[in-house]
Enzyme design. Structure first.
Site, PDB file in Angstrom:
ATOM      1  CD  GLU A  25      15.906  37.126  18.591  1.00 54.26           C
ATOM      2  OE1 GLU A  25      15.978  36.560  19.698  1.00 54.26           O
ATOM      3  OE2 GLU A  25      14.833  37.308  18.001  1.00 54.26           O
ATOM      4  CE  LYS A  47      10.054  36.731  16.199  1.00 57.08           C
ATOM      5  NZ  LYS A  47      10.002  38.079  16.821  1.00 57.08           N
ATOM      6  CE  LYS A  63      12.519  40.212  24.160  1.00 55.86           C
ATOM      7  NZ  LYS A  63      12.563  40.027  22.708  1.00 55.86           N
ATOM      8  CG  ASP A  91      15.566  39.739  20.792  1.00 56.29           C
ATOM      9  OD1 ASP A  91      14.405  39.351  20.564  1.00 56.29           O
ATOM     10  OD2 ASP A  91      16.177  40.543  20.055  1.00 56.29           O
ATOM     11  CG  ASP A 121      13.320  38.626  15.051  1.00 54.83           C
ATOM     12  OD1 ASP A 121      12.960  38.713  16.237  1.00 54.83           O
ATOM     13  OD2 ASP A 121      12.512  38.622  14.107  1.00 54.83           O
TER      14      ASP A 121
HETATM   15  O1  LIG Z   1       6.606  34.984  22.011  1.00 54.62           O
HETATM   16  C1  LIG Z   1       7.587  34.808  22.781  1.00 54.62           C
HETATM   17  O2  LIG Z   1       7.623  33.968  23.655  1.00 54.62           O
HETATM   18  C2  LIG Z   1       8.809  35.655  22.629  1.00 54.62           C
HETATM   19  C3  LIG Z   1       8.440  36.997  22.118  1.00 54.62           C
HETATM   20  C4  LIG Z   1       9.670  37.769  21.803  1.00 54.62           C
HETATM   21  O3  LIG Z   1      10.729  37.525  22.315  1.00 54.62           O
HETATM   22  C5  LIG Z   1       9.538  38.829  20.856  1.00 54.62           C
HETATM   23  C6  LIG Z   1       8.351  39.137  20.305  1.00 54.62           C
HETATM   24  C7  LIG Z   1       8.246  40.255  19.450  1.00 54.62           C
HETATM   25  C8  LIG Z   1       9.261  41.092  19.321  1.00 54.62           C
HETATM   26  C9  LIG Z   1      10.373  41.000  20.236  1.00 54.62           C
HETATM   27  O4  LIG Z   1      10.126  41.599  21.453  1.00 54.62           O
HETATM   28  C10 LIG Z   1      10.759  39.581  20.533  1.00 54.62           C
HETATM   29  C11 LIG Z   1      11.541  39.028  19.400  1.00 54.62           C
HETATM   30  O5  LIG Z   1      12.130  39.832  18.687  1.00 54.62           O
HETATM   31  O6  LIG Z   1      11.642  37.815  19.232  1.00 54.62           O
HETATM   32 MG   LIG Z   2      13.782  39.004  18.225  1.00 62.72          MG
END
Ligand SMILES: O=C(O)CCC(=O)C1=CC=C[C@@H](O)[C@@H]1C(=O)O
Ligand SMILES: [Mg+2]
Length: 371
Positions: A214, A263, A164, A189, A239
């Site tokens: 991201e 997702k 992140k 991200d 995303d």
């Molecule tokens: O589930 C995982 O292993 C990764 C989760 C993750 O990176 C995220 C989950 C939800 C929101 C964000 O923080 C981030 C994303 O945006 O992908």
């Molecule tokens: Mg993300």
């Protein structure tokens, strides 16, 4: 397919390590497990991945619970569909609420695949029996803790590392990681932590061969991302901005991104995810499956999604043990040399540990055709 009952299980699972993003940190994960039961007692399982607070999108656990209980479940029990592809039409009068819809739709797809006696991934046209997976690391307080986690995940064979970033924890972090791991497949991200005012700042990241950045800008933006992408050589991955195939069409047309994170929860479930996949294969936009800190049920659906031909980049589908002391499925998801093998059993291919689900349950609801 005659669905006679739908059960909602709101559970809370303790994360083994806090997960911090530009929005804040999580130490546990509340989630809704959705169970549909047919006339012969066969269950299909899905997961509504809304968080307890509306920081990722506007949906929340309790908000999704309400929409499932008051609208989505009653309409499903009343109409009695024959194929999960009928669900978007059935719910067209119910606007948005993607994660609530996805949780119930996923359960219906799992049940349908079980009735066809086929693994879900084969039913939806998956092309591979095992998938390469990556791992996401939340914001860490020191660079040494990044090294500790990354060394551990490299030893476990993960195919790529996602970190992140946010203002004040970005360029110097990426520079230090690239210095220590010059060849590591690495991505960042930002979870919408930046604006177009940061273009020159973000361009500094171009020198570190990131796989992608991201969602750097606003969660509902496609236009400004186009301006940023034209200013950077690093691929942008969207995303939060991509809620449906129409958003993909616009993003591709404007050049807002070069990669898309899919997702199931964010796009409303399998039907829309399959439409996005079809469009991205046609437009040659590489895909990967994002994570939402799911339990093993959501993770099992994500594994099936990642078997589709257009999912060419390792996703956030880490082992159960990366998140939980104990997962709610058997067998748990394990990663071997950066790969996860798809179970070849019907449906999502895992058993749900219903005793452990009961032990984790905050509250439960059952709605039947007689309710
Ligand atoms: O589930 C995982 O292993 C990764 C989760 C993750 O990176 C995220 C989950 C939800 C929101 C964000 O923080 C981030 C994303 O945006 O992908
Ligand atoms: Mg993300």
């Amino acid at each position: 397919m005659k669905i006679e009952a739908v059960l909602l299980h709101r559970i809370r699972m303790e994360l083994i390590t806090p997960f911090a993003t530009s929005y804040g940190a999580y130490t546990d994960r509340e989630t809704i497990l959705v169970q549909v039961i047919d006339e012969n007692g066969i269950s299909g399982w899905g997961e509504c991945v809304a968080f307890a607070t509306p920081w990722y999108t506007e949906e929340t656990v309790l908000g999704a619970w309400h929409v499932l209980e008051q609208f989505l479940i009653p309409s499903l029990l009343k109409e009695q569909i024959q194929h999960p592809r009928q669900l978007p039409q059935l719910w067209q009068a119910i606007k948005r609420h993607a994660m609530a819809k996805a949780g119930l739709e996923m359960a219906v797809w799992d049940l349908y695949a079980k009735l066809q006696k086929k693994p879900l991934y084969q039913l939806i046209g998956g092309m591979r029996d095992e998938i390469q997976v990556g791992v996401a690391i939340g914001l860490q307080p020191t660079i040494e803790q990044y090294y500790e986690w990354i060394d551990q995940y490299i030893a476990q064979g993960y195919a790529r590392i996602k970190v992140k970033i946010k203002p004040g924890q970005d360029v110097s972090l990426i520079a230090a990681l690239r210095e220590k791991y010059p060849q590591l497949p690495l991505m960042a991200d930002a979870n919408s932590a930046y604006t177009l005012k940061d273009i020159e700042h973000l361009r500094q990241l171009d020198r570190y061969q990131l796989m992608m950045i991201e969602q750097p800008l606003a969660a509902d933006d496609i236009i400004d991302h186009a301006e940023l992408q034209h200013a950077m050589s690093t691929p942008i991955c969207l995303d939060e901005s991509i809620l449906q195939a129409e958003d993909v069409r616009k993003a591709v047309q404007l050049g807002s991104c070069q990669i898309i994170n899919v997702k199931l929860g964010r796009v409303g479930g399998w039907n829309e995810a399959l439409r996005i996949h079809e469009l991205c294969v046609e437009k040659r936009v590489p895909l990967w499956c994002g994570g939402m800190l799911e339990s093993g049920i959501g993770r099992a659906h994500n594994m099936a999604l990642a078997t589709l031909v257009g999912f060419t980049i390792p996703g956030d589908i880490s082992a159960s043990s990366r998140y939980w002391q104990r997962d709610i499925i058997a067998p748990e998801v394990t990663v071997n040399q950066g790969k996860v093998a798809l179970p070849k059993l019907p449906g999502i291919g895992v058993e749900v540990d219903t005793d452990y689900v009961s032990a984790l349950t905050l509250n439960k609801l059952e709605i039947t055709t007689d309710s």
